[in-house]
Design a protein around this motif. Structure first.
Motif, PDB file in Angstrom:
ATOM      1  N   GLU A   1      36.827  -5.241  -4.026  1.00  0.00           N
ATOM      2  CA  GLU A   1      37.284  -3.961  -4.579  1.00  0.00           C
ATOM      3  C   GLU A   1      36.107  -3.123  -5.071  1.00  0.00           C
ATOM      4  O   GLU A   1      36.075  -1.900  -4.873  1.00  0.00           O
ATOM      5  N   ALA A   2      35.128  -3.772  -5.689  1.00  0.00           N
ATOM      6  CA  ALA A   2      33.946  -3.047  -6.151  1.00  0.00           C
ATOM      7  C   ALA A   2      33.125  -2.540  -4.964  1.00  0.00           C
ATOM      8  O   ALA A   2      32.559  -1.433  -5.000  1.00  0.00           O
ATOM      9  N   GLN A   3      33.059  -3.323  -3.885  1.00  0.00           N
ATOM     10  CA  GLN A   3      32.338  -2.879  -2.688  1.00  0.00           C
ATOM     11  C   GLN A   3      33.026  -1.683  -2.054  1.00  0.00           C
ATOM     12  O   GLN A   3      32.358  -0.778  -1.533  1.00  0.00           O
ATOM     13  N   GLN A   4      34.364  -1.666  -2.102  1.00  0.00           N
ATOM     14  CA  GLN A   4      35.077  -0.511  -1.570  1.00  0.00           C
ATOM     15  C   GLN A   4      34.787   0.739  -2.400  1.00  0.00           C
ATOM     16  O   GLN A   4      34.592   1.835  -1.852  1.00  0.00           O
ATOM     17  N   GLN A   5      34.734   0.588  -3.720  1.00  0.00           N
ATOM     18  CA  GLN A   5      34.408   1.733  -4.578  1.00  0.00           C
ATOM     19  C   GLN A   5      33.013   2.267  -4.265  1.00  0.00           C
ATOM     20  O   GLN A   5      32.803   3.481  -4.183  1.00  0.00           O
ATOM     21  N   GLU A   6      32.062   1.358  -4.060  1.00  0.00           N
ATOM     22  CA  GLU A   6      30.711   1.784  -3.720  1.00  0.00           C
ATOM     23  C   GLU A   6      30.692   2.501  -2.381  1.00  0.00           C
ATOM     24  O   GLU A   6      30.011   3.527  -2.221  1.00  0.00           O
ATOM     25  N   ALA A   7      31.435   1.967  -1.395  1.00  0.00           N
ATOM     26  CA  ALA A   7      31.474   2.594  -0.078  1.00  0.00           C
ATOM     27  C   ALA A   7      32.090   3.985  -0.144  1.00  0.00           C
ATOM     28  O   ALA A   7      31.652   4.901   0.562  1.00  0.00           O
ATOM     29  N   ALA A   8      33.119   4.164  -0.994  1.00  0.00           N
ATOM     30  CA  ALA A   8      33.737   5.479  -1.150  1.00  0.00           C
ATOM     31  C   ALA A   8      32.756   6.471  -1.777  1.00  0.00           C
ATOM     32  O   ALA A   8      32.674   7.633  -1.357  1.00  0.00           O
ATOM     33  N   LEU A   9      32.007   6.026  -2.765  1.00  0.00           N
ATOM     34  CA  LEU A   9      31.014   6.903  -3.397  1.00  0.00           C
ATOM     35  C   LEU A   9      29.889   7.232  -2.421  1.00  0.00           C
ATOM     36  O   LEU A   9      29.382   8.366  -2.396  1.00  0.00           O
ATOM     37  N   ASN A  10      29.504   6.244  -1.619  1.00  0.00           N
ATOM     38  CA  ASN A  10      28.454   6.482  -0.636  1.00  0.00           C
ATOM     39  C   ASN A  10      28.899   7.511   0.390  1.00  0.00           C
ATOM     40  O   ASN A  10      28.101   8.366   0.818  1.00  0.00           O
ATOM     41  N   TYR A  11      30.166   7.468   0.788  1.00  0.00           N
ATOM     42  CA  TYR A  11      30.682   8.455   1.734  1.00  0.00           C
ATOM     43  C   TYR A  11      30.573   9.857   1.146  1.00  0.00           C
ATOM     44  O   TYR A  11      30.120  10.795   1.818  1.00  0.00           O
ATOM     45  N   ARG A  12      30.973  10.007  -0.094  1.00  0.00           N
ATOM     46  CA  ARG A  12      30.889  11.324  -0.740  1.00  0.00           C
ATOM     47  C   ARG A  12      29.447  11.800  -0.807  1.00  0.00           C
ATOM     48  O   ARG A  12      29.155  12.982  -0.568  1.00  0.00           O
ATOM     49  N   LYS A  13      28.528  10.877  -1.122  1.00  0.00           N
ATOM     50  CA  LYS A  13      27.122  11.257  -1.216  1.00  0.00           C
ATOM     51  C   LYS A  13      26.568  11.685   0.137  1.00  0.00           C
ATOM     52  O   LYS A  13      25.837  12.681   0.239  1.00  0.00           O
ATOM     53  N   VAL A  14      26.909  10.935   1.202  1.00  0.00           N
ATOM     54  CA  VAL A  14      26.408  11.265   2.542  1.00  0.00           C
ATOM     55  C   VAL A  14      26.909  12.641   2.968  1.00  0.00           C
ATOM     56  O   VAL A  14      26.145  13.452   3.503  1.00  0.00           O
ATOM     57  N   VAL A  15      28.190  12.917   2.730  1.00  0.00           N
ATOM     58  CA  VAL A  15      28.748  14.218   3.107  1.00  0.00           C
ATOM     59  C   VAL A  15      28.083  15.335   2.309  1.00  0.00           C
ATOM     60  O   VAL A  15      27.685  16.371   2.871  1.00  0.00           O
ATOM     61  N   LEU A  16      27.934  15.136   1.013  1.00  0.00           N
ATOM     62  CA  LEU A  16      27.315  16.159   0.167  1.00  0.00           C
ATOM     63  C   LEU A  16      25.867  16.400   0.584  1.00  0.00           C
ATOM     64  O   LEU A  16      25.404  17.554   0.643  1.00  0.00           O
ATOM     65  N   SER A  17      25.150  15.319   0.898  1.00  0.00           N
ATOM     66  CA  SER A  17      23.763  15.468   1.343  1.00  0.00           C
ATOM     67  C   SER A  17      23.692  16.238   2.658  1.00  0.00           C
ATOM     68  O   SER A  17      22.753  17.016   2.877  1.00  0.00           O
ATOM     69  N   ALA A  18      24.678  16.031   3.520  1.00  0.00           N
ATOM     70  CA  ALA A  18      24.699  16.748   4.797  1.00  0.00           C
ATOM     71  C   ALA A  18      24.844  18.250   4.585  1.00  0.00           C
ATOM     72  O   ALA A  18      24.141  19.054   5.217  1.00  0.00           O
ATOM     73  N   TRP A  19      25.748  18.654   3.684  1.00  0.00           N
ATOM     74  CA  TRP A  19      25.920  20.082   3.415  1.00  0.00           C
ATOM     75  C   TRP A  19      24.648  20.680   2.823  1.00  0.00           C
ATOM     76  O   TRP A  19      24.241  21.802   3.182  1.00  0.00           O
ATOM     77  N   HIS A  20      24.001  19.944   1.918  1.00  0.00           N
ATOM     78  CA  HIS A  20      22.752  20.442   1.336  1.00  0.00           C
ATOM     79  C   HIS A  20      21.675  20.578   2.408  1.00  0.00           C
ATOM     80  O   HIS A  20      20.916  21.560   2.423  1.00  0.00           O
ATOM     81  N   GLU A  21      21.579  19.579   3.288  1.00  0.00           N
ATOM     82  CA  GLU A  21      20.559  19.607   4.329  1.00  0.00           C
ATOM     83  C   GLU A  21      20.750  20.807   5.244  1.00  0.00           C
ATOM     84  O   GLU A  21      19.781  21.505   5.576  1.00  0.00           O
ATOM     85  N   ILE A  22      21.979  21.065   5.639  1.00  0.00           N
ATOM     86  CA  ILE A  22      22.242  22.197   6.527  1.00  0.00           C
ATOM     87  C   ILE A  22      21.917  23.518   5.832  1.00  0.00           C
ATOM     88  O   ILE A  22      21.302  24.418   6.416  1.00  0.00           O
ATOM     89  N   ASP A  23      22.327  23.639   4.575  1.00  0.00           N
ATOM     90  CA  ASP A  23      22.045  24.869   3.835  1.00  0.00           C
ATOM     91  C   ASP A  23      20.543  25.090   3.696  1.00  0.00           C
ATOM     92  O   ASP A  23      20.048  26.213   3.867  1.00  0.00           O
ATOM     93  N   ASP A  24      19.803  24.020   3.417  1.00  0.00           N
ATOM     94  CA  ASP A  24      18.351  24.134   3.280  1.00  0.00           C
ATOM     95  C   ASP A  24      17.702  24.548   4.593  1.00  0.00           C
ATOM     96  O   ASP A  24      16.807  25.407   4.618  1.00  0.00           O
TER      97      ASP A  24
END
Length: 482
Positions: free
Chosen positions: A370-393
């Motif tokens: 369950e803790a690994q799933q929580q980490e994976a969910a947070l990692n997904y959000r981070k990857v998506v957010l980083s992608a939007w920042h990268e494109i904007d930059d």
């Protein structure tokens, strides 16, 4: 009532077989904006449009050598081949996990010569352990675990997600290789252009040296003018070895990407060519398609899927497992009797395993999943957010690079006019030679900066396509039927 009572255990088993513990995976929302962020401030000439993304974006540079080089890298690169090998490993591992869904059937056979203790258990030979005996035996053994709680199904689901992780790892490697190849090629052409500019300026400097020497011979110029002109020639000449070494390094870097020995691409790439430049308008798709293209987002989603399925596996371990097994075969003390009807044997029956006390192991495993799933969910959000920042930059960088290039182009034009004017005034005696040297140094610097900025525009274009996740689709392998 009797037939119904006989069917009820079978119906119960069928119902239980459809039970799958653990949460079902729900694809996360990438929270994509409706449109790309508009450019703030002055907009440059070349701007993106929200149309279908050009997947073979390198062809938009209209450079046949670049396109051929990218094709070669995609076919031969060793990093990509290793990523493909990892994908094959993942698929093979998935096959071993999925094997638990089907019954297992084995054939066992053997021969032994043995002698039992006269004081121990009964002796099959009937001689109370006083003589040795032969034992021939063979069996057909079958077994199948009833997946009552969906443990095996969840394991297969997690294995499928792991295959998706490996697939997108390969796509990410391919995407990085495409951008690295294009980037190195653009740098190579920029260095070659800088070399040409430097050699042209060297010709001008040598002409100025000859002019100052002629004027000294006429008694018009001084030894100082000649020394300054000679120093300018030597200074420009000193730039050439570094640029040539950088050119050769980039050719070798491209050779390594194509899995070729050093200097193998010298004949193809040593000759100078035009610097690849972007088109005035280019398509970048719409934001909602990004999660489908970027391998890192797809990979993060697959990791979340695998972590979610693993929770179901951990929950199923709390419940009893039932395995159906059976065997038929023959056993005989004499080879002549082996296979006879009287030597037959069989065994059938279920095996039940129920966890009673595990010392907290099962509970701890569930908490871990369950803790690994929580980490994976947070990692997904981070990857998506980083992608939007990268494109904007990158979009802002692309616009700014164009504006800088255009200003430097104007500086180059003015410095050329200034150099022609300074040389003419020096010949007329209106200015001293220091003015000529100063203007020539400014021209060389502005030309180098213009080349660098032109390459930066093309590099930003490559970086934008990489951020958008475009290009790997042109070389992606067919989907394997499972």
């Amino acid at each position: 009532m009797k037939p119904l009572s006989r069917l009820s255990p079978l119906l119960l088993a069928v119902l239980l077989a459809g039970c799958t513990l653990g949460p079902d995976f729900q694809r996360p929302d990438s929270q994509a904006p409706a449109d790309w962020a508009p450019v703030q401030g002055k907009a440059a000439a070349s701007q993106p449009v929200a149309e279908a993304l050009e997947l073979r974006w390198w062809d938009s540079f209209h450079d046949a050598k670049l396109s051929a080089l990218i094709q070669r890298v995609a076919e031969r690169n060793l990093d990509l081949q290793m990523a493909t090998a990892r994908l094959l490993q993942s698929r093979a591992l998935r096959g071993t996990v999925a094997a638990d869904e089907a019954p297992s059937v084995d054939i066992n056979g053997g021969y032994s010569r043995a002698r039992n203790s006269a004081e121990g258990l009964s002796d099959p030979s009937g001689n109370a352990g006083k003589s040795a005996y032969n034992l021939w035996q063979g069996d057909l053994v079958a077994g199948w675990e009833l997946d009552l709680w969906g443990r095996v199904r969840r394991q297969v689901e997690a294995a499928d997600a792991s295959v998706a992780v490996a697939e997108n790892d390969r796509r990410g490697v391919l995407l990085a290789l495409l951008s690295e190849t294009a980037g190195n090629y653009i740098q190579l052409r920029a260095v070659q252009h800088t070399l040409q500019v430097t050699e042209d300026n060297l010709k001008v400097a040598r002409h100025s040296l000859q002019l100052s020497q002629d004027r000294q011979a006429e008694g018009v110029a001084t030894r100082l003018d000649v020394a300054q002109a000679a120093a300018q020639v030597a200074s420009i000449e000193a730039r050439l070895p570094t640029l040539e070494a950088r050119r050769d390094d980039l050719i070798n870097a491209l050779s390594l990407l194509a899995a070729e020995p050093p200097r193998s691409l010298q004949n193809e790439l040593l000759a100078s060519a035009e610097l690849p430049t972007p088109q005035q308008k280019f398509a970048i798709g719409v934001p909602s398609e990004l999660a489908e293209r970027r391998p890192d987002i797809r990979q993060a989603e697959a990791r979340l899927h695998a972590a979610t399925a693993s929770i179901g596996v951990a929950k199923a371990d709390f419940y009893p497992s039932i395995r159906l097994s059976g065997s038929v075969g023959f056993q005989a003390l004499q080879l002549a009797d082996f296979g006879a009807w009287d030597s037959r044997r069989f065994a059938f029956g279920p095996q039940l395993s129920l966890p009673i006390f595990e010392g907290g192991r099962l509970k701890g495993t569930l908490q871990l999943r369950e803790a690994q799933q929580q980490e994976a969910a947070l990692n997904y959000r981070k990857v998506v957010l980083s992608a939007w920042h990268e494109i904007d930059d990158v979009l802002r960088l692309y616009n700014a690079s164009q504006l800088r290039r255009d200003h430097l182009a104007e500086a180059v034009r003015e410095n050329r006019i200034a150099l022609e004017t300074a040389q003419r005034q020096y010949v007329e005696g209106a200015v001293d030679f220091l003015n000529v040297l100063t203007v020539q140094s400014a021209l060389l610097a502005s030309e180098e900066q213009w080349t660098e900025s032109s390459a930066a525009v093309s590099q930003a274009m490559v970086g934008l396509y990489k951020a958008l996740g475009g290009g790997w689709q042109a070389f992606d392998e067919p989907t394997v039927t499972r």
